[in-house]
Write an enzyme that holds these catalytic residues in place. Structure first.
Site, mmCIF file in Angstrom:
data_model
loop_
_atom_site.group_PDB
_atom_site.id
_atom_site.type_symbol
_atom_site.label_atom_id
_atom_site.label_comp_id
_atom_site.label_asym_id
_atom_site.label_seq_id
_atom_site.Cartn_x
_atom_site.Cartn_y
_atom_site.Cartn_z
ATOM 1 N N CYS A 30 0.843 -1.212 0.000
ATOM 2 C CA CYS A 30 0.000 0.000 0.000
ATOM 3 C C CYS A 30 0.876 1.260 0.000
ATOM 4 C CB CYS A 30 -0.906 -0.056 1.230
ATOM 5 S SG CYS A 30 -1.751 1.470 1.632
ATOM 6 N N CYS A 33 0.175 3.733 2.825
ATOM 7 C CA CYS A 33 0.656 3.148 4.089
ATOM 8 C C CYS A 33 2.152 3.390 4.244
ATOM 9 C CB CYS A 33 0.378 1.646 4.121
ATOM 10 S SG CYS A 33 -1.367 1.189 4.018
#
Length: 102
Positions: A30, A33
């Site tokens: 991600c 993230c």
């Protein structure tokens, strides 16, 4: 304070703390993230009044399901083992600090 990585088996124990617990639900693939990771590292080195726990949703699927994590990153703050705040998506450092201070 050091950032802790929790698994399905260890998550509930990590919520037991005398300080607020900031949980970061994330995945290695991600992008947002990965952008959030250095922000959390900064907060963990600057503040001793919060415990930061990272949960990889690909490795701790039961915990992710339990909290209905549909999008990542998702940040949740727990006090006395109970959820008090939740934000989905990339957050600024100030937003995260505000969540902790609720």
């Amino acid at each position: 304070m050091e950032i802790i990585h929790a698994k399905d088996e260890t998550f509930d124990n990590e919520l037991q703390a005398d300080v607020p617990v900031l949980v970061d639900f994330y995945a290695d693939w991600c992008g947002p993230c990965r952008m959030l990771a250095p922000v959390l590292q900064d907060i963990s080195s600057e503040r001793s009044n919060v415990k930061i726990v990272k949960v990889n949703v690909d490795e701790a699927e039961k915990v992710a399901q339990r909290f209905g994590i549909m999008s990542i990153p998702t940040l949740m703050v727990f006090k006395d083992g109970k959820e008090v705040s939740k934000k989905v998506g990339l957050c600024s450092k100030d937003e995260i600090v505000d969540m902790i201070n609720l």
